[in-house]
Design an enzyme around this catalytic site. Structure first.
Site, PDB file in Angstrom:
ATOM      1  CD  GLU A 153      -3.199  -0.770   2.278  1.00 36.83           C
ATOM      2  OE1 GLU A 153      -3.829   0.060   3.109  1.00 36.83           O
ATOM      3  OE2 GLU A 153      -3.532  -1.508   2.748  1.00 36.83           O
ATOM      4  CB  CYS A 261      -0.827  -7.838   4.158  1.00 32.74           C
ATOM      5  SG  CYS A 261      -1.511  -7.409   1.708  1.00 32.74           S
TER       6      CYS A 261
END
Length: 441
Positions: A153, A261
């Site tokens: 990200e 994640c």
């Protein structure tokens, strides 16, 4: 090629958009009508640098479409990507209910030569289950492959377009040739496309994330030890990182990892091991260390104020779990905010992208959502830093001190030099370094 990408979350939207930018015809499919209509109008549901521009350009040029009607798209697709979420279940394992729903939905519409590609992060063996399920539903063999994502990200576009490697789990040459052709533009600089079994591909994804998470938890344990013995974690980190076997990446002390994640992938890998009657000691330790580390600012603040922060004003810089994202899932800032709310503190927050998400969760429990970082510390008793946004790194320290009631900073990301803090007269607590406490001088 014609691609159907099912799911317009972080992975699906980035994947579909980038493949369209490479000249493919891509249709992203989602059951959320409002999200799909918004995407058609250029409204991007997530913050990711560069994504909005790519979506708008490729949509305007006709290569990228959005729909809720899978039945209209799947029959023409050469590849059907499954990119739906696999959140953590109550047991810690991955929740695959969305994957199974997609498989049931696409089965009646697949071309005989179509390749189904699982992009979602899934436990080892899921690809085989998808294959078996489609064979039963379609009454014939369906080609199914695995292509895990390795997107960070904040740099997802670059990670996709310039990958370290592309990992593909395949069962036959037809799938290998198709994925080789599709990914060829991404590996012109010589980076490899690694073909392996679907099981190896699935495990590679989890193993990579788990090792990176391990480095973070490890350096945070060493940082905590540094504070106790009078060492400086920055010196220790540099001494370690120059060993080429170790390197510097993910070796920065702080408040631990968060996001969508690492936490769930570490737990899912541990859960998988336990189902196979293995004891995942390292993975459980990595997770335990991280959960403990997220509250390290809370412990320092609680100790400094003797547990009495009621009525004190806290300026909080950074809410997202990392810079260049609006994602607050398992963000360390949430630990601090929950503590301050519970203790009756006055809270002024700033984050370049994540304030809307925090406001949706905390509402008026937080007294002020500020337009600038300097507004957040106006009249504050102290400043707490959770996220290392670049705009926080070089403030005007004279102005910062003048705006605060008392010059006290709790820095969970080690943004400032200890000498600078001493020079400007701040009481300063960071991670793995000695405190600067001018309140005792």
């Amino acid at each position: 090629m014609k691609l159907a990408v099912i799911g317009t979350g972080y992975v699906g939207l980035v994947t579909g958009t980038c493949f369209s930018d490479l000249g493919n015809e891509v249709t992203c499919i989602d059951v959320n009508e409002a999200k799909v209509e918004g995407l058609k109008k250029g409204i991007i549901p997530i913050y990711e640098p560069g994504l909005s521009e790519l979506v708008l350009r490729n949509h305007e040029e006709g290569r990228l479409q959005f729909t809720t009607n899978a039945a209209e798209v799947i029959p023409d697709a050469d590849l059907v990507y499954i990119a739906v979420g696999t959140p953590q279940s109550d047991s810690g394992a991955a929740d695959l209910s969305a994957v199974w729903k997609v498989v049931e939905g696409i089965a009646p519409h697949l071309r005989e030569d179509a390749l189904v590609v699982v992009k979602s992060t899934v436990p080892v063996g899921t690809n085989g289950k998808v294959y078996d399920m489609l064979k039963k539903l379609c009454g014939r063999e369906v080609n199914v492959a695995s292509n895990p994502e390795f997107l960070k990200e904040g740099s997802a576009i670059s990670d996709f377009m310039y990958p370290d490697r592309v990992v593909c789990g395949v069962r036959n040459e037809a799938a290998e040739e198709l994925l080789q052709t599709l990914h060829a533009p991404l590996v012109r600089t010589g980076k490899p496309i690694l073909f392996m079994s679907p099981e190896s591909s699935e495990l590679t994804k989890y193993a990579a994330n788990a090792l990176l998470a391990t480095k973070i938890s490890f350096i945070n344990e060493i940082a905590n030890l540094s504070e106790k013995v009078g060492a400086d974690i920055n010196d220790v980190r540099i001494g370690m990182g120059h060993d080429q076997r170790i390197g510097f990446q993910f070796l920065f002390p702080g408040l631990g990892y968060g996001g969508s994640c690492f936490p769930k992938d570490v737990r899912a890998l541990a859960s998988l091991a336990e189902t196979l009657e293995l004891e995942p000691k390292i993975m459980r330790a990595v997770d335990d260390v991280n959960v403990h580390q997220r509250a390290s600012l809370v412990r320092k603040i609680d100790a400094f104020y003797g547990g009495d922060v009621a009525g004190k004003t806290f300026g909080v810089w950074g809410l997202a779990f990392k810079p260049k994202t609006d994602d607050i899932r398992e963000a360390p800032a949430l630990e601090l905010l929950n503590y301050l709310v519970e203790k009756g503190a006055i809270i002024h927050v700033h984050d370049p992208e994540a304030m809307e998400n925090v406001q949706a969760q905390f509402g008026d429990k937080i007294q002020k959502y500020c337009k600038s970082e300097m507004e957040a510390i106006d009249g504050a008793d102290c400043l707490a830093i959770n996220t290392e946004w670049n705009e926080y790194r070089t403030p005007d320290f004279k102005k910062l001190k003048a705006k605060m009631t008392t010059p006290t900073i709790f820095d969970g990301r080690n943004l400032f030099d200890l000498g600078t803090m001493e020079k400007h007269g701040f009481t300063y607590f960071s991670v793995g370094r000695r405190p600067v406490d001018v309140s005792k001088t």
